[in-house]
Motif scaffolding. Structure first.
Motif, mmCIF file in Angstrom:
data_model
loop_
_atom_site.group_PDB
_atom_site.id
_atom_site.type_symbol
_atom_site.label_atom_id
_atom_site.label_comp_id
_atom_site.label_asym_id
_atom_site.label_seq_id
_atom_site.Cartn_x
_atom_site.Cartn_y
_atom_site.Cartn_z
ATOM 1 N N LEU A 8 0.829 -1.200 0.000
ATOM 2 C CA LEU A 8 0.000 0.000 0.000
ATOM 3 C C LEU A 8 0.867 1.254 0.000
ATOM 4 C CD1 LEU A 8 -2.763 -0.926 2.624
ATOM 5 C CD2 LEU A 8 -2.963 -0.922 0.133
ATOM 6 N N PRO A 9 0.488 2.259 -0.774
ATOM 7 C CA PRO A 9 1.195 3.553 -0.712
ATOM 8 C C PRO A 9 1.115 4.129 0.702
ATOM 9 C CG PRO A 9 -0.274 3.464 -2.609
ATOM 10 C CD PRO A 9 -0.597 2.269 -1.778
ATOM 11 N N VAL A 10 2.157 4.831 1.095
ATOM 12 C CA VAL A 10 2.244 5.348 2.461
ATOM 13 C C VAL A 10 1.055 6.247 2.790
ATOM 14 C CG1 VAL A 10 3.608 6.770 4.031
ATOM 15 C CG2 VAL A 10 4.756 5.182 2.478
ATOM 16 N N ARG A 11 0.672 7.100 1.848
ATOM 17 C CA ARG A 11 -0.435 8.024 2.106
ATOM 18 C C ARG A 11 -1.746 7.270 2.302
ATOM 19 N NH1 ARG A 11 -1.242 13.373 1.722
ATOM 20 N NH2 ARG A 11 -3.338 14.146 1.288
ATOM 21 N N LEU A 12 -1.988 6.255 1.462
ATOM 22 C CA LEU A 12 -3.210 5.458 1.601
ATOM 23 C C LEU A 12 -3.212 4.718 2.930
ATOM 24 C CD1 LEU A 12 -5.837 4.256 0.548
ATOM 25 C CD2 LEU A 12 -4.471 2.546 -0.686
ATOM 26 N N LEU A 13 -2.071 4.153 3.310
ATOM 27 C CA LEU A 13 -1.980 3.436 4.580
ATOM 28 C C LEU A 13 -2.280 4.370 5.743
ATOM 29 C CD1 LEU A 13 -1.223 0.854 6.118
ATOM 30 C CD2 LEU A 13 1.156 1.623 6.075
ATOM 31 N N HIS A 14 -1.729 5.570 5.680
ATOM 32 C CA HIS A 14 -1.983 6.555 6.740
ATOM 33 C C HIS A 14 -3.474 6.890 6.821
ATOM 34 C CE1 HIS A 14 -1.440 10.044 9.324
ATOM 35 N NE2 HIS A 14 -2.161 10.746 8.474
ATOM 36 N N ASN A 15 -4.117 7.068 5.667
ATOM 37 C CA ASN A 15 -5.543 7.397 5.653
ATOM 38 C C ASN A 15 -6.387 6.252 6.202
ATOM 39 O OD1 ASN A 15 -5.034 9.917 4.543
ATOM 40 N ND2 ASN A 15 -5.327 9.230 2.430
ATOM 41 N N LEU A 16 -6.009 5.016 5.895
ATOM 42 C CA LEU A 16 -6.755 3.868 6.392
ATOM 43 C C LEU A 16 -6.598 3.727 7.904
ATOM 44 C CD1 LEU A 16 -6.043 1.212 3.607
ATOM 45 C CD2 LEU A 16 -8.232 2.318 4.111
ATOM 46 N N ILE A 17 -5.401 3.994 8.415
ATOM 47 C CA ILE A 17 -5.202 3.937 9.864
ATOM 48 C C ILE A 17 -6.011 5.035 10.556
ATOM 49 C CG2 ILE A 17 -3.477 4.294 11.682
ATOM 50 C CD1 ILE A 17 -1.469 2.829 9.941
ATOM 51 N N THR A 18 -6.081 6.206 9.927
ATOM 52 C CA THR A 18 -6.911 7.287 10.474
ATOM 53 C C THR A 18 -8.379 6.878 10.494
ATOM 54 O OG1 THR A 18 -5.353 8.955 9.646
ATOM 55 C CG2 THR A 18 -7.587 9.694 10.186
ATOM 56 N N LEU A 19 -8.842 6.236 9.404
ATOM 57 C CA LEU A 19 -10.212 5.740 9.351
ATOM 58 C C LEU A 19 -10.443 4.705 10.447
ATOM 59 C CD1 LEU A 19 -13.002 5.332 8.024
ATOM 60 C CD2 LEU A 19 -11.905 3.701 6.463
ATOM 61 N N ASP A 20 -9.478 3.829 10.652
ATOM 62 C CA ASP A 20 -9.603 2.804 11.684
ATOM 63 C C ASP A 20 -9.739 3.428 13.065
ATOM 64 O OD1 ASP A 20 -9.438 0.125 12.827
ATOM 65 O OD2 ASP A 20 -7.454 0.741 13.496
ATOM 66 N N THR A 21 -8.934 4.452 13.336
ATOM 67 C CA THR A 21 -9.028 5.135 14.623
ATOM 68 C C THR A 21 -10.410 5.748 14.813
ATOM 69 O OG1 THR A 21 -6.660 5.638 14.561
ATOM 70 C CG2 THR A 21 -8.011 6.938 16.066
ATOM 71 N N LEU A 22 -10.972 6.311 13.744
ATOM 72 C CA LEU A 22 -12.313 6.886 13.809
ATOM 73 C C LEU A 22 -13.353 5.802 14.095
ATOM 74 C CD1 LEU A 22 -14.385 9.152 13.451
ATOM 75 C CD2 LEU A 22 -14.320 8.712 10.983
ATOM 76 N N LEU A 23 -13.252 4.659 13.404
ATOM 77 C CA LEU A 23 -14.220 3.574 13.605
ATOM 78 C C LEU A 23 -14.174 3.053 15.037
ATOM 79 C CD1 LEU A 23 -13.727 1.547 10.289
ATOM 80 C CD2 LEU A 23 -15.631 3.056 10.873
ATOM 81 N N LEU A 24 -12.974 2.821 15.555
ATOM 82 C CA LEU A 24 -12.850 2.337 16.927
ATOM 83 C C LEU A 24 -13.337 3.382 17.926
ATOM 84 C CD1 LEU A 24 -9.386 0.514 16.769
ATOM 85 C CD2 LEU A 24 -11.657 -0.537 16.902
ATOM 86 N N SER A 25 -13.065 4.638 17.649
ATOM 87 C CA SER A 25 -13.530 5.710 18.536
ATOM 88 C C SER A 25 -15.051 5.800 18.522
ATOM 89 C CB SER A 25 -12.911 7.046 18.122
ATOM 90 O OG SER A 25 -11.504 7.018 18.238
#
Length: 362
Positions: A296-313
């Motif tokens: 995965l491109p670094v930017r996409l990976l960062h965005n997915l991790i941000t999305l994951d943090t939002l979902l868990l929150s």
């Protein structure tokens, strides 16, 4: 004469989404507030992650004006702490790689395995036999203390099907004692409580402190080297969440007939009990393995991790919204006592384990 056209009828998907939307927006608003607070320096110094902040804010809202919103918001809130939670746990695998596991070596793996298994079994035995807690509460506190705090509690909840109040009590317990660890471990290093330091002290922190954010805070208070080792060992503990959930699902499913018999509501033999398979745990492993390939491109990976943090929150916010102070008070002091005993075990036994592993060259 031609008849008037029939009014447009919303599709089934549109109707379901309309039902979920109020609760999703409310959970998202609480989660967004927690994410913003997480960026404030004075809070991050205490190791309070967005997950912890989300459940605290959710509880505050849930015990004030949420009762007026519940009739319309409840479907979306329930969806947030169910489906969104599972998706969040799956995407959590994007934070992990096989390379990280190999980096900590056999010593880090053994420390994690020994502390995870001993802490969980101690929690279950003390909780159910000594403190007379129900099995669900003991399991949730044990999972949070032995693996990765609030995230482990939330991942365990779908298997044991615990009420929101029990989950909130477990989360509060691991947050309190994990936060104590942020201040305790740097002092232990400064006072030379244990005959090891540097990399080995990082392994000690990573294998015994509750939350990932708390591990980061405790490690950074000592040195960058300690923090790097601590976070790597901690992420390995997070990976062990998946096999833990599979084993728990198997044994919990096998014990279901006995539990229903004890309640006087036997529903059939063991063969008829449907085993709850945590498929999201398999997906969690798959995502971690895929992430190890670095495709995965670094930017996409960062965005997915941000999305994951939002979902868990959002999941934690939804849990808080459905938690009531009365139920937490009703739980009494026993969960906190269990958490305190487990904290002492993690600090003491964890130090002995690390000292032994270091003495044999691991």
């Amino acid at each position: 004469m031609s008849s008037a056209p029939a009014p447009h009828q919303p599709s089934r998907f549109q109707s379901q989404f309309a039902q979920l939307l109020p609760g999703l927006l409310l959970s998202g608003a609480v989660a967004g507030s927690a994410l913003w607070l997480d960026t404030q320096g004075w809070l991050s110094s205490f190791g309070l992650s967005s997950l912890t902040l989300a459940i605290v804010l959710g509880i505050l809202v849930g015990n004030t004006f949420y009762t007026r919103l519940a009739p319309t918001a409840q479907p979306g809130v329930t969806f947030s702490k169910g489906a969104l939670l599972r998706l969040g746990i799956i995407l959590y695998g994007l934070r992990l790689t096989i390379q990280q596991i190999l980096g900590v070596g056999l010593g880090g793996l053994l420390a994690d395995l020994l502390m995870l298994s001993s802490t969980f079994f101690l929690a279950f035995w003390l909780g159910t036999r000594w403190l007379r807690l129900d099995a669900q509460t003991a399991i949730l506190i044990g999972a949070g203390s032995s693996i990765c705090g609030a995230a482990a509690v939330m991942a365990t909840e779908p298997i044991v099907k615990a009420q929101a109040e029990k989950v909130a009590v477990a989360v509060a317990t691991v947050v309190i004692f994990g936060t104590i660890g942020i201040f305790l471990y740097p002092q232990m290093d400064a006072w030379h409580w244990w005959p090891f330091s540097g990399l080995h002290f990082g392994v000690y922190i990573g294998s015994t402190v509750h939350e990932v954010a708390q591990v980061v805070a405790a490690g950074r208070a000592i040195s960058p080297q300690v923090a790097d080792a601590a976070v790597t060992v901690k992420l390995l503990r997070v990976i062990l969440l998946a096999p833990f959930l599979m084993l728990l699902s198997y044994f919990w499913g096998r014990s279901e007939p006995r539990r229903t018999d004890q309640r006087g509501a036997q529903k059939g033999s063991a063969e008829k009990v449907k085993l709850s398979i945590p498929w999201f745990a398999f997906a969690f492993i798959g995502v971690a393995l895929f992430n190890s390939l670095h495709l995965l491109p670094v930017r996409l990976l960062h965005n997915l991790i941000t999305l994951d943090t939002l979902l868990l929150s959002m999941a934690m916010a939804a849990l808080g919204l459905t938690t009531h102070f009365g139920a937490i008070r009703q739980a009494g002091a026993k969960p906190l006592l269990l958490g305190a005993v487990l904290m002492v075990w993690l600090v003491g036994a964890g130090g002995l384990v690390q000292g032994f592993l270091m003495s044999v060259g691991l």
